[in-house]
Design a protein around this motif. Sequence first.
Motif, short mmCIF file in Angstrom:
data_model
loop_
_atom_site.label_atom_id
_atom_site.label_comp_id
_atom_site.label_asym_id
_atom_site.label_seq_id
_atom_site.Cartn_x
_atom_site.Cartn_y
_atom_site.Cartn_z
N SER A 62 24.57 -15.97 -51.80
CA SER A 62 25.52 -15.53 -52.82
C SER A 62 25.78 -14.02 -52.78
O SER A 62 26.74 -13.56 -53.37
N GLU A 88 28.82 -13.17 -62.33
CA GLU A 88 27.68 -14.05 -62.03
C GLU A 88 26.47 -13.32 -61.46
O GLU A 88 25.41 -13.91 -61.28
N ASP A 89 26.63 -12.03 -61.17
CA ASP A 89 25.48 -11.21 -60.76
C ASP A 89 24.68 -10.71 -61.97
O ASP A 89 23.61 -10.12 -61.79
#
Length: 121
Positions: A62, A88-89
């Motif tokens: 990812s 999303e990090d």
Amino acid sequence: QVQLVESGGGLVQPGESLRLSCAASGSIFSINAMGWYRQAPGKQREMVARITSGGTTNYADSVKGRFTISGDNAKNTVYLQMNSLKPEDTAVYYCNGQIQRWPGITGRDYWGQGTQVTVSS
């Protein structure tokens, strides 16, 4: 004792960058590897990036192409350059070190206290 101290977290907008640092100190004979893990709310802790004392790196799928891990063996320090950050990090990022405190004694994992990274517009 061994301490791992992280720094560099914060709040950024999507697409921006952050650089995390982690310094290991204390009674250290050698460091086999250091790395970064992260844990988002409601999720399990996952490996983000890892670097061995010989310089071998590996990354979570990812973050490949966006994050870069590097180390300074002389300073017992590891860095994580995070570019093109995404919502999303967002997570607490933990530094990990596989550290041998004395010769002939198997090394073990040590962890920092974590630093919050939030990516939000």
